[in-house]
Design a protein around this motif. Structure first.
Motif, short mmCIF file in Angstrom:
data_model
loop_
_atom_site.label_atom_id
_atom_site.label_comp_id
_atom_site.label_asym_id
_atom_site.label_seq_id
_atom_site.Cartn_x
_atom_site.Cartn_y
_atom_site.Cartn_z
N ALA A 1 0.84 -1.21 0.00
CA ALA A 1 0.00 0.00 0.00
C ALA A 1 0.87 1.25 0.00
O ALA A 1 0.59 2.22 -0.71
N SER B 1 2.50 1.75 -3.32
CA SER B 1 1.56 2.18 -4.33
C SER B 1 1.15 3.65 -4.14
O SER B 1 1.03 4.40 -5.10
N LEU B 2 0.96 4.05 -2.89
CA LEU B 2 0.49 5.42 -2.65
C LEU B 2 1.64 6.43 -2.68
O LEU B 2 1.52 7.50 -3.27
N LEU B 3 2.75 6.10 -2.02
CA LEU B 3 3.81 7.10 -1.86
C LEU B 3 5.02 6.85 -2.75
O LEU B 3 5.85 7.74 -2.93
N TRP C 1 0.66 11.77 9.25
CA TRP C 1 -0.57 11.85 8.46
C TRP C 1 -0.45 11.07 7.17
O TRP C 1 -1.41 10.44 6.72
N GLN C 2 0.72 11.10 6.58
CA GLN C 2 0.90 10.29 5.38
C GLN C 2 0.80 8.80 5.71
O GLN C 2 0.21 8.03 4.98
N ARG D 1 -0.93 7.50 8.14
CA ARG D 1 -2.34 7.19 8.37
C ARG D 1 -3.07 7.01 7.06
O ARG D 1 -3.95 6.15 6.93
N ALA D 2 -2.73 7.85 6.08
CA ALA D 2 -3.37 7.74 4.78
C ALA D 2 -3.03 6.40 4.13
O ALA D 2 -3.91 5.74 3.57
N ALA E 1 -5.02 3.78 5.75
CA ALA E 1 -6.44 3.85 5.40
C ALA E 1 -6.72 3.23 4.04
O ALA E 1 -7.84 2.82 3.76
N THR E 2 -5.70 3.16 3.18
CA THR E 2 -5.95 2.60 1.85
C THR E 2 -5.88 1.06 1.83
O THR E 2 -6.12 0.46 0.80
N ARG F 1 -5.94 6.34 -9.68
CA ARG F 1 -5.88 7.07 -8.41
C ARG F 1 -5.13 8.38 -8.58
O ARG F 1 -5.49 9.39 -7.99
N ALA G 1 -6.71 12.18 6.97
CA ALA G 1 -5.38 11.85 6.44
C ALA G 1 -5.45 11.66 4.93
O ALA G 1 -4.58 12.13 4.19
#
Lengths: 124, 240
Positions: free
Chosen positions: A37, A40-42, A72-73, A75-76, A79-80, B149, B190
């Motif tokens: 995750a 993929s996100l960061l 916060w990043q 946590r994001a 959350a994904t 996304r 977030a």
């Protein structure tokens, strides 16, 4: 190996969490999902800045450590996460603390893990 | 500071979603929400009534997906008296336009994130004038991966700049279709921070705007109309 003096160590935050899941999830499966995750996100760069690490995990609750300035990043990213090995999950952050002990004591000790199945029985 | 009251105003339940409201409420409660609005499509079932159980508000709502703009106003008029939260599922340019021009609409959702149908300056200004909230559906950020996304995030960033410029009311929602789609308020904050939303703005979208929508639609018992108040003559409110 010399251990860095405290002022030079990186500053961390510890996130106490519960995993609300359809079934049991192993530590390795969770680690793999968190890194996937985060990747993929960061991406590689963002993940290296966040420095997410699964500190401990047992009975669907645990502690994740991350960089102090990237809570916060992190946590994001958490959350994904929506499923692990085909089982639907939610990673719910219960609280953030500056020490492992703080996170464990304040948020995890004696905390009941939310179980959707039990809850729906109560309501019936 | 008092603990903010969080609301998710766009939650779907069975048969449209996967779980019944009885299954979803305990989890929403656990996440610290003060209430959720059940917004099932108008054609799936009759909207339920608003209720408060153990301090948790279940708010009646409806999600309208009209075929065209002219049908929208009729549908809104029909459901306005029945439910507390009217959500319009946008999509085409004309429906988006009609929704933001109708002040009886509370929330415009899924207004399209593609280039041609997204939020623009005209819609933003109109939404701001008519107090129609724009919903940031964070469902996409949770479930999409890769290029789609990226696109969703950059669209949200663009929408946010319009929201700031025209002071458009907005809400953050998980747009949950099942139990496992729900996310805690801080997790939504977030996710919103990924496209540049500040903590204060996110708090606004999770707590202040939903409360304002609810206050507008569930007025207190002695409410007559804006600017009119029943004065108790025994208190000598007005002198003869």
């Amino acid at each position: 190996m010399k251990v860095l003096p405290p002022t030079l160590r990186e500053n961390k935050r510890y996130l106490a969490f519960e995993l609300i899941a359809e079934g049991q999830v192993s530590r390795d499966e969770l680690i793999r999902e968190i890194f996937s995750a985060s990747g993929s996100l960061l991406g590689d760069l963002g993940s290296s800045e966040c420095n997410i690490w699964l500190f401990e995990f047992e009975d669907l609750k645990g502690v994740i450590s991350c960089d102090r300035d990237h809570v916060w990043q992190t946590r994001a990213v958490l959350a994904t996460i929506s499923s692990i090995k085909g089982k639907k999950v939610i990673l719910h952050v219960l609280g953030v603390s500056g020490t492992v002990l703080g996170a464990t004591k304040k948020y995890l000790e004696g905390a009941d893990i939310f179980n959707p199945k039990e809850q729906s029985h109560i309501n019936e | 500071m008092a603990r903010p009251k969080f609301y998710d105003l766009n939650v779907h339940t069975a048969p449209e979603g996967k779980n019944t409201i009885e299954e979803m409420v305990p989890l929403a409660k656990r996440f610290g929400y003060a209430g959720v609005a059940v917004t099932d499509p108008s054609n799936s079932c009759k909207p339920l009534r608003s209720a408060v159980t153990d301090g948790f508000e279940i708010i009646s709502g409806v999600e309208l997906s009209p075929e065209n703009a002219s049908k929208l106003h009729g549908l809104v008029g029909k459901y306005r008296q029945m439910v507390d939260v009217v959500v319009v599922r946008g999509g085409s340019e004309s429906i988006n336009r009609a929704a933001v021009e109708n002040s009886n609409v509370d929330v415009l959702s899924n207004f399209g994130s593609m280039k041609e149908n997204g939020l623009n300056h005209v819609l933003a200004k109109s939404a701001s004038d008519n107090d129609v909230a724009i919903s940031f559906d964070l469902y996409d950020i949770i479930y999409l991966r890769g290029g789609r996304r990226v696109k969703a995030l950059s669209n949200f960033r663009k929408d946010l700049s319009l929201v700031r410029k025209y002071d458009v009311p907005f809400i953050l929602t998980s747009n949950a279709r099942s139990l496992y789609d729900l996310r805690a308020p801080r997790e939504l904050m977030a996710l919103a921070s990924l496209f540049g939303m500040t903590r204060e703005e996110a708090l606004h979208g999770l707590s202040v705007v939903p409360q304002r929508i609810l206050a507008r639609n569930c007025p207190p018992a002695n409410y007559v109309m804006d600017g009119v108040e029943i004065v108790d003559p025994s208190e000598g409110g007005c002198d003869q």
